[in-house]
Design a protein around this motif. Structure first.
Motif, PDB file in Angstrom:
ATOM      1  N   ILE A 152       0.816  -1.138  -0.105  1.00 23.78           N
ATOM      2  CA  ILE A 152       0.107   0.079   0.109  1.00 23.78           C
ATOM      3  C   ILE A 152       1.048   1.129   0.045  1.00 23.78           C
ATOM      4  O   ILE A 152       0.505   2.157  -0.759  1.00 23.78           O
ATOM      5  CB  ILE A 152      -0.834   0.193   1.151  1.00 23.78           C
ATOM      6  CG1 ILE A 152      -2.174   0.709   0.779  1.00 23.78           C
ATOM      7  CG2 ILE A 152      -0.359   0.524   2.604  1.00 23.78           C
ATOM      8  CD1 ILE A 152      -3.308   0.643   1.748  1.00 23.78           C
ATOM      9  N   HIS A 211      -3.972   0.127  -6.777  1.00 22.49           N
ATOM     10  CA  HIS A 211      -3.968  -0.168  -5.336  1.00 22.49           C
ATOM     11  C   HIS A 211      -5.178  -0.841  -4.873  1.00 22.49           C
ATOM     12  O   HIS A 211      -5.549  -0.891  -3.637  1.00 22.49           O
ATOM     13  CB  HIS A 211      -3.470   0.839  -4.416  1.00 22.49           C
ATOM     14  CG  HIS A 211      -2.030   1.490  -4.550  1.00 22.49           C
ATOM     15  ND1 HIS A 211      -1.082   0.827  -3.701  1.00 22.49           N
ATOM     16  CD2 HIS A 211      -1.311   2.438  -5.216  1.00 22.49           C
ATOM     17  CE1 HIS A 211      -0.024   1.371  -4.064  1.00 22.49           C
ATOM     18  NE2 HIS A 211      -0.003   2.464  -4.851  1.00 22.49           N
ATOM     19  N   ARG A 269       2.514  -6.448  -4.468  1.00 21.57           N
ATOM     20  CA  ARG A 269       1.293  -6.801  -4.717  1.00 21.57           C
ATOM     21  C   ARG A 269       1.149  -8.271  -5.149  1.00 21.57           C
ATOM     22  O   ARG A 269       0.322  -9.040  -4.587  1.00 21.57           O
ATOM     23  CB  ARG A 269       0.592  -6.008  -5.601  1.00 21.57           C
ATOM     24  CG  ARG A 269      -0.965  -6.058  -5.860  1.00 21.57           C
ATOM     25  CD  ARG A 269      -1.500  -4.843  -6.497  1.00 21.57           C
ATOM     26  NE  ARG A 269      -2.835  -5.304  -6.932  1.00 21.57           N
ATOM     27  CZ  ARG A 269      -4.111  -4.830  -6.170  1.00 21.57           C
ATOM     28  NH1 ARG A 269      -3.845  -4.278  -5.178  1.00 21.57           N
ATOM     29  NH2 ARG A 269      -5.112  -5.179  -6.676  1.00 21.57           N
ATOM     30  N   CYS A 296      -7.931  -2.689  -3.526  1.00 19.47           N
ATOM     31  CA  CYS A 296      -8.055  -3.250  -1.924  1.00 19.47           C
ATOM     32  C   CYS A 296      -7.811  -4.631  -2.375  1.00 19.47           C
ATOM     33  O   CYS A 296      -8.538  -5.349  -2.997  1.00 19.47           O
ATOM     34  CB  CYS A 296      -9.374  -2.978  -1.439  1.00 19.47           C
ATOM     35  SG  CYS A 296      -9.412  -3.998  -0.002  1.00 19.47           S
ATOM     36  N   ILE A 350      -8.675 -12.179  10.264  1.00 17.08           N
ATOM     37  CA  ILE A 350      -7.254 -11.827  10.106  1.00 17.08           C
ATOM     38  C   ILE A 350      -6.259 -12.458  10.917  1.00 17.08           C
ATOM     39  O   ILE A 350      -5.162 -13.028  10.499  1.00 17.08           O
ATOM     40  CB  ILE A 350      -7.187 -10.169  10.103  1.00 17.08           C
ATOM     41  CG1 ILE A 350      -7.752  -9.565   8.980  1.00 17.08           C
ATOM     42  CG2 ILE A 350      -5.698  -9.770   9.949  1.00 17.08           C
ATOM     43  CD1 ILE A 350      -7.379  -9.996   7.741  1.00 17.08           C
ATOM     44  N   ARG A 404      -2.373  10.453  -0.597  1.00 17.98           N
ATOM     45  CA  ARG A 404      -1.159  10.360  -1.455  1.00 17.98           C
ATOM     46  C   ARG A 404      -0.356  11.485  -1.064  1.00 17.98           C
ATOM     47  O   ARG A 404      -0.678  12.678  -0.350  1.00 17.98           O
ATOM     48  CB  ARG A 404      -1.677  10.617  -3.072  1.00 17.98           C
ATOM     49  CG  ARG A 404      -2.232   9.419  -3.523  1.00 17.98           C
ATOM     50  CD  ARG A 404      -1.640   8.127  -3.776  1.00 17.98           C
ATOM     51  NE  ARG A 404      -2.447   6.841  -4.152  1.00 17.98           N
ATOM     52  CZ  ARG A 404      -3.036   6.150  -3.344  1.00 17.98           C
ATOM     53  NH1 ARG A 404      -3.196   6.110  -2.335  1.00 17.98           N
ATOM     54  NH2 ARG A 404      -3.874   5.246  -4.043  1.00 17.98           N
ATOM     55  N   HIS A 450       5.833  -1.839  -6.436  1.00 15.79           N
ATOM     56  CA  HIS A 450       4.650  -1.977  -6.036  1.00 15.79           C
ATOM     57  C   HIS A 450       3.928  -3.508  -6.607  1.00 15.79           C
ATOM     58  O   HIS A 450       3.510  -4.147  -5.830  1.00 15.79           O
ATOM     59  CB  HIS A 450       3.537  -0.972  -6.459  1.00 15.79           C
ATOM     60  CG  HIS A 450       2.033  -1.380  -6.096  1.00 15.79           C
ATOM     61  ND1 HIS A 450       1.187  -1.730  -7.225  1.00 15.79           N
ATOM     62  CD2 HIS A 450       1.506  -1.134  -5.070  1.00 15.79           C
ATOM     63  CE1 HIS A 450       0.131  -2.099  -6.619  1.00 15.79           C
ATOM     64  NE2 HIS A 450       0.421  -1.874  -5.345  1.00 15.79           N
TER      65      HIS A 450
HETATM   66  C1  HEM Z   1     -14.740  -3.306   3.479  1.00 12.20           C
HETATM   67  C2  HEM Z   1     -13.717  -3.362   3.946  1.00 12.20           C
HETATM   68  C3  HEM Z   1     -12.495  -2.868   3.034  1.00 12.20           C
HETATM   69  C4  HEM Z   1     -12.472  -1.685   2.527  1.00 12.20           C
HETATM   70  C5  HEM Z   1     -13.715  -0.629   2.120  1.00 12.20           C
HETATM   71  C6  HEM Z   1     -11.298  -1.432   1.957  1.00 12.20           C
HETATM   72  C7  HEM Z   1     -10.785  -0.297   1.182  1.00 12.20           C
HETATM   73  C8  HEM Z   1      -9.585  -0.179   0.529  1.00 12.20           C
HETATM   74  C9  HEM Z   1      -9.000   0.890  -0.429  1.00 12.20           C
HETATM   75  C10 HEM Z   1      -9.905   2.020  -0.652  1.00 12.20           C
HETATM   76  C11 HEM Z   1      -7.866   0.583  -0.805  1.00 12.20           C
HETATM   77  C12 HEM Z   1      -7.051   1.523  -1.649  1.00 12.20           C
HETATM   78  C13 HEM Z   1      -6.022   2.294  -0.965  1.00 12.20           C
HETATM   79  C14 HEM Z   1      -5.132   3.226  -1.901  1.00 12.20           C
HETATM   80  O1  HEM Z   1      -5.492   3.430  -3.082  1.00 12.20           O
HETATM   81  O2  HEM Z   1      -4.221   3.676  -1.388  1.00 12.20           O
HETATM   82  C15 HEM Z   1      -7.444  -0.819   0.050  1.00 12.20           C
HETATM   83  C16 HEM Z   1      -6.221  -1.229   0.016  1.00 12.20           C
HETATM   84  C17 HEM Z   1      -5.866  -2.281   0.416  1.00 12.20           C
HETATM   85  N1  HEM Z   1      -6.852  -3.193   1.307  1.00 12.20           N
HETATM   86 FE1  HEM Z   1      -8.553  -2.807   1.699  1.00 12.20          FE
HETATM   87  N2  HEM Z   1     -10.456  -2.546   2.264  1.00 12.20           N
HETATM   88  C18 HEM Z   1     -11.178  -3.249   3.257  1.00 12.20           C
HETATM   89  C19 HEM Z   1     -10.667  -4.612   3.723  1.00 12.20           C
HETATM   90  C20 HEM Z   1      -9.516  -5.156   3.488  1.00 12.20           C
HETATM   91  C21 HEM Z   1      -9.108  -6.610   4.022  1.00 12.20           C
HETATM   92  C22 HEM Z   1     -10.164  -7.327   4.726  1.00 12.20           C
HETATM   93  C23 HEM Z   1      -7.921  -6.707   3.767  1.00 12.20           C
HETATM   94  C24 HEM Z   1      -7.027  -7.694   3.862  1.00 12.20           C
HETATM   95  C25 HEM Z   1      -7.102  -8.681   4.712  1.00 12.20           C
HETATM   96  C26 HEM Z   1      -7.519  -5.395   2.864  1.00 12.20           C
HETATM   97  C27 HEM Z   1      -6.181  -5.413   2.369  1.00 12.20           C
HETATM   98  C28 HEM Z   1      -5.720  -4.292   1.792  1.00 12.20           C
HETATM   99  C29 HEM Z   1      -4.439  -4.050   0.793  1.00 12.20           C
HETATM  100  C30 HEM Z   1      -3.429  -5.275   1.224  1.00 12.20           C
HETATM  101  C31 HEM Z   1      -4.550  -3.130   0.143  1.00 12.20           C
HETATM  102  C32 HEM Z   1      -3.235  -2.510  -0.563  1.00 12.20           C
HETATM  103  C33 HEM Z   1      -3.247  -2.926  -1.905  1.00 12.20           C
HETATM  104  C34 HEM Z   1      -2.147  -2.409  -2.792  1.00 12.20           C
HETATM  105  O3  HEM Z   1      -1.576  -1.311  -2.386  1.00 12.20           O
HETATM  106  O4  HEM Z   1      -1.972  -2.872  -3.695  1.00 12.20           O
HETATM  107  N3  HEM Z   1      -8.357  -4.560   2.767  1.00 12.20           N
HETATM  108  N4  HEM Z   1      -8.348  -1.022   0.770  1.00 12.20           N
END
Ligand code: HEM
Ligand code: SF4
Lengths: 66, 402
Positions: free
Chosen positions: B93, B349, B104, B351, B155, B293, B100
């Motif tokens: 992230i 990025h 990822r 999620c 988790i 950002r 990245h």
């Molecule tokens: C409803 C629940 C969730 C929402 C609304 C959400 C939302 C988001 C959003 C908006 C991002 C983008 C971040 C960015 O652009 O900087 C993100 C990235 C990420 N989320 Fe979630 N998330 C949720 C649940 C989870 C869960 C359950 C996990 C893992 C167990 C998770 C792991 C990640 C990871 C690893 C990234 C980074 C991906 C990357 O940078 O390539 N998220 N999330």
């Protein structure tokens, strides 16, 4: 008519294979893939359009002429 | 904690931790969209908030002009961070291209639909168990006793941490996300127990490898080499932090909607086939996550003069209410068919945990409304919201109706 996923744009939101599992599947990374050659029938076209209109990345297109 | 003056005009002085924003940000965003699509603030050392779908999409898709080096707005200046881009403290992230993609790709297989869907029975069992514990209560807490426990347990099991430590994790999540405006020295101190706990877990997993995410990260190889411990540590921290507060907020907000909209609750109970559409509408309407950002260099962008190291707050929840993209954007439509919402972000990025989050959300709601087909808010004033970049209800006292 044919449905295509632009792999460059697809980020694996998974909307396509959740809404239309008969038309799309996912790969090991969870990105969307079209099953077979993507040819659509009268029965599947609407579902493909539904998937298209839910893809946040605008990665799905339907080629009318193909 | 430093006392900050309340915001008078969000267009020129926005603050996402201001009480009005925390309580009800939607009218603020609507106002900003109509007046000045990109709002400014001098707080936190300077930053911008695009309130439209177009503005949010442009920045999310532009990794040339913006960096993800830090995605949580704080007072500390980003150049002080120990691990700069492209790796960052919590890959992927906080990583930028090209690194990245490497970070990822490493974690995507663990969060792809195959392995995630296999967790459904365990998640259902967990939800049913939590509901069993509430049995006999006239007022149940859908937030603290339900929504909160589900993602934390999921988790920590995924990482292979012992069940008895679940309460400790929730504390960690608060430390990371809700102490955003604490001074830097305080932050380092606050992080110490997390560092200690993770280090102990990593050591334990090195000695006794298991079939879990921690062991996977310790053993996976990139170009013939194992990951640096900082990378393993950062990714563990990320899934812990990214996976709990977010999903807790989404489950809680959805339950709160149902508690306050009996028609929607009744439809969902009677027409389970609506569930896939309802889930996406919950996510659109109550999207819990905003991400930051940093501007890489001085430039005019979206019509405003951005400076190097200015913050950009990516309001995915605001984009989701933009009438330019969504018909009846300010209405919750439980069977909305077209829904390209950005609750999980956009671009590289996106999620990584979205499949897991959707599964947890669906199962949590299915089981809750199966047990309680009718419920309402017992005490409106007792419903509290978390402040910070993850916004959602925390305390949810529901009266169970016959
Ligand atoms: C409803 C629940 C969730 C929402 C609304 C959400 C939302 C988001 C959003 C908006 C991002 C983008 C971040 C960015 O652009 O900087 C993100 C990235 C990420 N989320 Fe979630 N998330 C949720 C649940 C989870 C869960 C359950 C996990 C893992 C167990 C998770 C792991 C990640 C990871 C690893 C990234 C980074 C991906 C990357 O940078 O390539 N998220 N999330
Ligand atoms: S909905 Fe779009 S981004 Fe998501 S998997 Fe399908 S094609 Fe890819």
């Amino acid at each position: 008519m044919k449905v295509v996923i632009d792999a460059e744009r697809c980020q694996g939101h998974g909307r396509c294979f959740s809404l239309a599992p008969g038309i799309f599947e996912f790969d090991d990374l969870g990105n969307g893939v079209v099953i077979g050659d993507g040819t659509l029938t009268d029965e599947t076209i609407e579902l493909a359009r539904l998937a298209q209109s839910n893809c946040p990345e605008h990665a799905i297109s339907i080629e009318e002429s193909a | 904690m430093t006392i900050k003056p309340p915001v008078e005009d969000f267009a020129t002085d926005w603050d996402h931790t201001d009480e009005r924003w925390v309580q009800d940000p939607y009218p603020i965003w609507e106002d900003l969209r109509s007046r000045c699509p990109v709002a400014h603030t001098d707080r936190y050392g300077g930053g911008w908030f695009p309130a439209t779908h177009a503005g949010v999409s442009a920045v999310a898709n532009d990794t040339e002009n913006f960096t993800s080096r830090t995605v949580v707005i704080g007072n500390g200046r980003p150049e002080e961070d120990a691990l700069p881009a492209p790796i960052g403290v919590a890959p992927p992230i906080t990583s930028d291209p090209p690194f990245h993609q490497i970070a990822r790709r490493l974690i995507l297989p663990a969060f792809a639909p195959g392995p995630v869907n296999a967790l459904e029975p365990r998640i259902r069992e967990l939800c049913v168990g939590l509901l069993d514990q509430m049995k006999g209560q006239e007022v149940v807490n859908g937030g603290m006793d339900y929504a909160q426990y589900i993602p934390a347990a999921v988790i920590s099991r995924m990482l292979g941490f012992p069940e008895k430590d679940d309460d400790i994790f929730r504390e960690f999540v608060h430390i990371v996300l809700e102490g955003v405006d604490h001074p830097r020295e305080e932050r380092i101190e606050e992080f110490a127990p997390i560092e200690e706990y993770f280090t102990a877990q990593i050591q334990d997993h090195q000695e006794r490898p298991r079939d879990d995410l921690t062991s996977y990260l310790l053993n996976v190889e990139v170009g013939g080499e194992k990951l640096a411990i900082e990378h393993v540590f950062g990714t563990m921290l990320l899934v812990l932090v990214a996976g709990i507060d977010t999903t807790w907020s989404a489950i809680g907000a959805s339950l709160l909607h149902l508690a306050t909209h009996p028609d929607d609750l009744e439809r969902l109970v009677n027409e389970p086939e609506l569930m896939p559409f309802a889930i996406e509408e919950f996510l659109r309407f109550y999207a819990p996550v905003t991400m930051a950002r940093l501007v890489k260099h001085d430039m005019d962008y979206l019509g405003v003069p951005m400076k190097e190291y200015d913050w950009i707050l990516l309001g995915f929840p605001a984009a989701n209410r933009d009438p330019a993209v969504f018909k009846d954007a300010d209405k919750f439509i439980i069977d909305r068919l077209e829904n390209r919402h950005l609750a999980f972000g956009l671009g590289i990025h996106r999620c990584a945990g979205s499949n897991l989050a959707r599964l947890e959300l669906r199962v949590a709601i299915e089981e809750f409304i199966k047990r309680y087909p009718r419920f309402e808010v017992a005490d409106r004033r007792a419903v509290t919201f978390a402040q910070g970049q993850v916004r959602g209800p925390r305390n949810l006292p529901f009266r169970v109706l016959a």
